[in-house]
Scaffold this motif. Structure first.
Motif, short mmCIF file in Angstrom:
data_model
loop_
_atom_site.label_atom_id
_atom_site.label_comp_id
_atom_site.label_asym_id
_atom_site.label_seq_id
_atom_site.Cartn_x
_atom_site.Cartn_y
_atom_site.Cartn_z
N LEU A 40 0.83 -1.21 0.00
CA LEU A 40 0.00 0.00 0.00
C LEU A 40 0.86 1.26 0.00
O LEU A 40 0.53 2.24 -0.68
CB LEU A 40 -0.92 0.00 1.22
N SER A 41 1.96 1.24 0.73
CA SER A 41 2.84 2.41 0.76
C SER A 41 3.49 2.67 -0.59
O SER A 41 3.76 3.83 -0.95
CB SER A 41 3.94 2.22 1.82
N SER A 42 3.73 1.60 -1.36
CA SER A 42 4.33 1.79 -2.68
C SER A 42 3.37 2.46 -3.65
O SER A 42 3.79 2.97 -4.69
CB SER A 42 4.77 0.43 -3.24
N LEU A 43 2.08 2.46 -3.32
CA LEU A 43 1.06 3.05 -4.20
C LEU A 43 0.65 4.45 -3.78
O LEU A 43 -0.16 5.09 -4.44
CB LEU A 43 -0.19 2.15 -4.23
N PRO A 46 3.82 10.96 -2.57
CA PRO A 46 4.75 11.44 -1.54
C PRO A 46 4.05 12.21 -0.43
O PRO A 46 4.44 12.12 0.74
CB PRO A 46 5.70 12.34 -2.32
N GLN A 47 3.01 12.95 -0.77
CA GLN A 47 2.28 13.70 0.25
C GLN A 47 1.59 12.77 1.24
O GLN A 47 1.57 13.01 2.44
CB GLN A 47 1.24 14.63 -0.41
N ALA A 65 6.12 5.10 -8.46
CA ALA A 65 7.31 4.65 -7.72
C ALA A 65 7.96 3.45 -8.40
O ALA A 65 9.20 3.31 -8.38
CB ALA A 65 6.93 4.29 -6.29
N TYR A 66 7.16 2.61 -9.05
CA TYR A 66 7.72 1.42 -9.70
C TYR A 66 8.54 1.80 -10.93
O TYR A 66 9.58 1.19 -11.19
CB TYR A 66 6.59 0.46 -10.08
N SER A 67 8.10 2.77 -11.67
CA SER A 67 8.89 3.21 -12.82
C SER A 67 10.17 3.91 -12.38
O SER A 67 11.22 3.78 -13.03
CB SER A 67 8.04 4.15 -13.70
N GLN A 68 10.11 4.62 -11.26
CA GLN A 68 11.31 5.30 -10.76
C GLN A 68 12.35 4.30 -10.26
O GLN A 68 13.54 4.45 -10.52
CB GLN A 68 10.92 6.27 -9.64
N GLY A 251 7.72 5.74 -0.81
CA GLY A 251 7.06 4.95 -1.85
C GLY A 251 8.06 4.27 -2.77
O GLY A 251 7.85 3.13 -3.20
N LEU A 252 9.18 4.93 -3.06
CA LEU A 252 10.22 4.37 -3.92
C LEU A 252 10.85 3.14 -3.26
O LEU A 252 11.05 2.10 -3.90
CB LEU A 252 11.28 5.43 -4.21
N VAL A 253 11.16 3.27 -1.97
CA VAL A 253 11.76 2.15 -1.24
C VAL A 253 10.79 0.98 -1.15
O VAL A 253 11.16 -0.18 -1.35
CB VAL A 253 12.19 2.61 0.17
#
Length: 286
Positions: A40-43, A46-47, A65-68, A251-253
């Motif tokens: 859920l955090s990956s989705l 940033p806010q 985040a997945y593309s980054q 989210g990136l992590v």
């Protein structure tokens, strides 16, 4: 009085089963919570990651985040390296464990029990103890800084041999003798008669070996010697640690961690039936 006692026992059993079910559900929720929170955090945006109190469910789920993370860690190459390490190692462990387990279970030769005891003894050695000797050996073989250096020392596994031996002991000797009378070779007996019989154990060993070597960190990091092109996904994700200093990059992590756990989870979904069968069979034998 007898009817009252039966009523009491029946309802007491119902309450016990209900309480046990609630305990199992609570344990399952506790175990699954970190995984659910990670996904859920990956989705989240940033806010939303910075919001206090925390947002449990993302308001507008996105895959940014997945593309980054794919750009940051070189995802494709890292996944290929991990699959090479895990698949080759797991396949070799299953084959060598099956062959050695068959030999220990069905052959009688001088020193068999002592050799098996020595093999079991290696299971009690912490991996850190064998790290330097294995590193020196791979160096002598010229395998350092390569994926083969990661794979070769792990082509056989003491636990796998022990597991296969225990299961193969349950295969009837008459079945093997009948195959020999019919002219079947030992390899034919092993792979066409014995292996299908111990399929649940093979599935369990496959799952254990794949997950362990997919998540292996210290040994690949030691052998690859900074050769980042050969890094598996678990080591490549360490680059995301520098992004974890602020909530903006949470989210990136979490996206990187989610991608890393997907293959073992998918493998478990496919093998869970055999895995459960192996546990049930172990309980029946015990």
């Amino acid at each position: 009085m007898i009817g009252g006692a039966q009523f009491y026992r029946r309802h007491a059993r119902t309450w016990q089963e209900g309480a046990l079910t609630l305990v199992i559900i609570a344990i399952a929720v506790i175990a699954a919570f970190p995984l659910a929170w990670m996904v859920l955090s990956s989705l989240k945006t940033p806010q939303e990651s910075m919001q206090v109190p925390p947002v449990w469910w993302p308001g507008s789920p996105n895959l940014d985040a997945y593309s980054q993370v794919a750009d940051v860690v070189g995802l494709g190459r890292s996944f290929l390296n991990s699959f090479f390490i895990a698949l080759v190692t797991t396949t070799a462990i299953v084959i060598t464990s099956l062959m050695a387990g068959y030999a220990f279970a069905k052959y009688r030769f001088k020193g068999r029990d002592w050799l098996f005891a020595a093999l079991i003894g290696t299971m009690f050695l912490p991996p850190i103890v064998t790290l330097i000797p294995l590193y020196r050996i791979t160096g002598y073989l010229g395998l350092n800084a390569s994926l083969f250096g990661v794979v070769v020392p792990n082509l056989a596994n003491a636990f796998g041999i022990f597991l296969m031996r225990q299961y193969i002991k349950g295969v009837p000797d008459d079945l093997i003798d009948a195959a020999r009378v019919d002219g079947a070779s030992e390899l034919t007996i092993l792979f066409k008669i014995v292996a299908p019989t111990v399929l649940p154990a093979i599935a369990a060993l496959t799952l254990f070996a794949f997950v362990y070597h997919w998540n292996s960190y210290l040994w690949p990091l030691t052998v690859l010697q900074g050769n980042t092109d050969q890094y598996p996904i678990v080591i490549s994700l360490s680059r995301l640690l520098s992004y974890n200093r602020g909530a903006m990059n949470t989210g990136l992590v979490m996206a990187g961690a989610t991608l890393a756990v997907l293959p073992p989870v998918v493998l478990f979904v496919f093998l869970q039936r055999f895995f459960v069968d192996s546990i049930v069979a172990t309980g029946v034998k015990g």
